[in-house]
Design an enzyme around this catalytic site. Structure first.
Site, PDB file in Angstrom:
ATOM      1  N   GLY A   7      60.720  16.398 107.870  1.00 25.19           N
ATOM      2  CA  GLY A   7      60.038  17.703 107.918  1.00 25.19           C
ATOM      3  C   GLY A   7      60.899  18.699 108.680  1.00 25.19           C
ATOM      4  CB  ALA A   8      64.589  18.709 109.210  1.00 27.69           C
ATOM      5  CB  ALA A   9      62.919  22.847 106.134  1.00 29.23           C
ATOM      6  N   GLY A  10      60.491  22.575 108.580  1.00 29.40           N
ATOM      7  CA  GLY A  10      59.206  23.155 108.972  1.00 29.40           C
ATOM      8  C   GLY A  10      59.242  23.758 110.370  1.00 29.40           C
ATOM      9  NE  ARG A  33      57.554  19.889  99.668  1.00 29.10           N
ATOM     10  CZ  ARG A  33      56.268  19.772  99.956  1.00 29.10           C
ATOM     11  NH1 ARG A  33      55.546  18.859  99.380  1.00 29.10           N
ATOM     12  NH2 ARG A  33      55.717  20.582 100.838  1.00 29.10           N
ATOM     13  CB  ALA A 105      46.667  14.499 117.120  1.00 31.42           C
ATOM     14  CG  HIS A 137      45.756  25.308 115.558  1.00 32.57           C
ATOM     15  ND1 HIS A 137      44.617  24.663 115.992  1.00 32.57           N
ATOM     16  CD2 HIS A 137      46.799  24.669 116.151  1.00 32.57           C
ATOM     17  CE1 HIS A 137      44.962  23.669 116.801  1.00 32.57           C
ATOM     18  NE2 HIS A 137      46.276  23.650 116.919  1.00 32.57           N
ATOM     19  CG  HIS A 138      49.775  28.399 112.951  1.00 33.95           C
ATOM     20  ND1 HIS A 138      49.975  28.014 111.656  1.00 33.95           N
ATOM     21  CD2 HIS A 138      49.970  27.286 113.707  1.00 33.95           C
ATOM     22  CE1 HIS A 138      50.293  26.732 111.623  1.00 33.95           C
ATOM     23  NE2 HIS A 138      50.287  26.257 112.871  1.00 33.95           N
ATOM     24  CE  LYS A 141      45.884  22.182 112.966  1.00 33.66           C
ATOM     25  NZ  LYS A 141      47.011  21.261 112.721  1.00 33.66           N
ATOM     26  N   GLY A 147      44.120  17.959 114.648  1.00 32.60           N
ATOM     27  CA  GLY A 147      44.297  16.595 115.161  1.00 32.60           C
ATOM     28  C   GLY A 147      44.029  16.540 116.652  1.00 32.60           C
TER      29      GLY A 147
HETATM   30  P1  NAD Z   1      55.237  23.066 108.359  1.00 32.99           P
HETATM   31  O1  NAD Z   1      54.440  23.202 107.097  1.00 32.99           O
HETATM   32  O2  NAD Z   1      55.906  24.260 108.939  1.00 32.99           O
HETATM   33  O3  NAD Z   1      56.369  21.927 108.167  1.00 32.99           O
HETATM   34  C1  NAD Z   1      56.166  20.726 107.467  1.00 32.99           C
HETATM   35  C2  NAD Z   1      57.464  20.429 106.701  1.00 32.99           C
HETATM   36  O4  NAD Z   1      57.355  19.122 106.111  1.00 32.99           O
HETATM   37  C3  NAD Z   1      57.742  21.428 105.573  1.00 32.99           C
HETATM   38  O5  NAD Z   1      59.056  21.959 105.703  1.00 32.99           O
HETATM   39  C4  NAD Z   1      57.597  20.577 104.311  1.00 32.99           C
HETATM   40  O6  NAD Z   1      58.451  20.986 103.250  1.00 32.99           O
HETATM   41  C5  NAD Z   1      57.990  19.202 104.845  1.00 32.99           C
HETATM   42  N1  NAD Z   1      57.627  18.083 103.987  1.00 32.99           N
HETATM   43  C6  NAD Z   1      56.565  17.954 103.143  1.00 32.99           C
HETATM   44  N2  NAD Z   1      56.623  16.784 102.514  1.00 32.99           N
HETATM   45  C7  NAD Z   1      57.734  16.133 102.945  1.00 32.99           C
HETATM   46  C8  NAD Z   1      58.316  14.876 102.662  1.00 32.99           C
HETATM   47  N3  NAD Z   1      57.763  14.039 101.770  1.00 32.99           N
HETATM   48  N4  NAD Z   1      59.466  14.532 103.303  1.00 32.99           N
HETATM   49  C9  NAD Z   1      60.017  15.358 104.208  1.00 32.99           C
HETATM   50  N5  NAD Z   1      59.517  16.580 104.515  1.00 32.99           N
HETATM   51  C10 NAD Z   1      58.375  16.956 103.898  1.00 32.99           C
HETATM   52  O7  NAD Z   1      54.230  22.413 109.420  1.00 32.99           O
HETATM   53  P2  NAD Z   1      54.413  22.336 111.012  1.00 32.99           P
HETATM   54  O8  NAD Z   1      53.703  23.474 111.651  1.00 32.99           O
HETATM   55  O9  NAD Z   1      55.856  22.067 111.349  1.00 32.99           O
HETATM   56  O10 NAD Z   1      53.543  21.023 111.309  1.00 32.99           O
HETATM   57  C11 NAD Z   1      53.865  19.774 110.723  1.00 32.99           C
HETATM   58  C12 NAD Z   1      52.784  18.772 111.079  1.00 32.99           C
HETATM   59  O11 NAD Z   1      52.806  18.519 112.493  1.00 32.99           O
HETATM   60  C13 NAD Z   1      51.357  19.236 110.769  1.00 32.99           C
HETATM   61  O12 NAD Z   1      50.599  18.131 110.360  1.00 32.99           O
HETATM   62  C14 NAD Z   1      50.871  19.765 112.103  1.00 32.99           C
HETATM   63  O13 NAD Z   1      49.473  19.772 112.236  1.00 32.99           O
HETATM   64  C15 NAD Z   1      51.512  18.770 113.038  1.00 32.99           C
HETATM   65  N6  NAD Z   1      51.683  19.181 114.438  1.00 32.99           N
HETATM   66  C16 NAD Z   1      51.584  18.203 115.373  1.00 32.99           C
HETATM   67  C17 NAD Z   1      51.812  18.490 116.710  1.00 32.99           C
HETATM   68  C18 NAD Z   1      51.800  17.383 117.722  1.00 32.99           C
HETATM   69  O14 NAD Z   1      52.021  17.640 118.924  1.00 32.99           O
HETATM   70  N7  NAD Z   1      51.577  16.149 117.300  1.00 32.99           N
HETATM   71  C19 NAD Z   1      52.141  19.804 117.089  1.00 32.99           C
HETATM   72  C20 NAD Z   1      52.250  20.794 116.108  1.00 32.99           C
HETATM   73  C21 NAD Z   1      52.027  20.463 114.769  1.00 32.99           C
END
Ligand code: NAD
Length: 244
Positions: A7-10, A33, A105, A137-138, A141, A147
């Site tokens: 999920g490096a681009a997120g 992805r 979470a 949240h933003h 989400k 979580g």
């Molecule tokens: P985001 O949508 O910005 O990033 C998620 C990324 O995952 C996207 O770039 C997407 O293309 C990618 N992705 C989707 N399917 C994939 C796959 N099969 N393989 C690899 N990458 C894939 O979301 P975000 O804000 O970065 O949050 C990501 C997750 O982390 C959410 O579930 C969020 O609720 C959670 N989160 C957890 C914490 C924590 O402390 N545990 C904190 C913040 C967010």
């Protein structure tokens, strides 16, 4: 110790890349992805082989495949993704028989300490105290309640000696006795606000946490990865890392 990000681009993937240098973490690669985001690894399988520990902040739909790859490779995995179902938790338990898995979470010190305080408060207050968890949240989400809200609700349930299921979310109508309720707000760029309200006739207690930046989760996830690498197979939580 090499770390790989799923999920490096997120938003979180980028926050982890930003936080890594100051923590001396070796981020060897990141995939999303559609393949590589940085580093030499073309996909999740190559990333798992080339690194010691994976950090997953992608989507719940991808979790089963990510756990399988971690199991085959035998490396450790930190799961930060939320929106997990009971089935996801069952898959984590199964994977944890073969590899070290840390799922939380919320990776921040503040929220994990808050969970311990909520558990203590719920244990000391009688059933005439209603418990409600409010979160904001933003606007992007996907899952609700967050979580972290569920983590806090579970802490309250543990303190009361009950199980949390199914959660009452954004209720319409009368409050059922003993319920732990949830309400969610979405808007703007809020990184994560949580408020646990314990209310009885004539008084209430409010225990809360405000995340001002994703950097707190990113630093927590890196710290978790550094702690997890080389541990024996098993399921771990952020409380283990933080010694709470
Ligand atoms: P985001 O949508 O910005 O990033 C998620 C990324 O995952 C996207 O770039 C997407 O293309 C990618 N992705 C989707 N399917 C994939 C796959 N099969 N393989 C690899 N990458 C894939 O979301 P975000 O804000 O970065 O949050 C990501 C997750 O982390 C959410 O579930 C969020 O609720 C959670 N989160 C957890 C914490 C924590 O402390 N545990 C904190 C913040 C967010």
């Amino acid at each position: 110790m090499k770390i790989g990000i799923l999920g490096a681009a997120g938003r979180m993937g980028r926050a982890i890349a930003d936080a890594a240098p100051a923590m001396g973490a070796d981020l060897a690669g990141g995939v999303d992805r559609d393949g590589a985001v940085f580093g030499p690894y073309r996909d999740t399988a190559e990333l798992a082989v080339g690194t010691d520990v994976l950090i997953d902040f992608s989507t719940a739909e991808a979790l089963a495949a990510h756990l399988d790859i971690a199991r085959v490779d035998g490396g450790a995995i930190v799961v930060g993704t939320t929106g997990l179902t009971a089935e996801h938790h069952r898959l984590i338990d199964i994977a944890a028989q073969d590899v070290a898995v840390l799922q939380s979470a919320n990776m921040s010190l503040g929220v994990n300490l808050l969970a311990a305080l909520v558990e203590q408060a719920a244990a000391r207050l009688g059933p005439d105290w209603d418990i409600e968890v409010l979160e904001m949240h933003h606007r992007h989400k996907l899952d609700a309640p967050s979580g972290t809200a569920l983590l806090l609700g579970q802490a309250a349930a543990k303190g009361r000696g009950v199980t949390l299921s199914p959660p009452q979310h954004d209720r319409n109508g009368a409050r059922s006795e003993g319920a732990i309720g949830f309400a969610s707000l979405r808007g703007g760029s809020v990184a994560g606000d949580h408020l646990v309200v314990l209310a009885t006739e004539g008084e209430r207690i409010e225990l809360g946490h405000r995340a001002e930046t994703r950097a707190i989760f990113a630093r927590g996830a890196i710290r978790a990865a550094q702690w997890l690498a080389g541990r024996p197979a098993g399921r771990y939580a952020m409380a283990d890392v933080l010694g709470l």
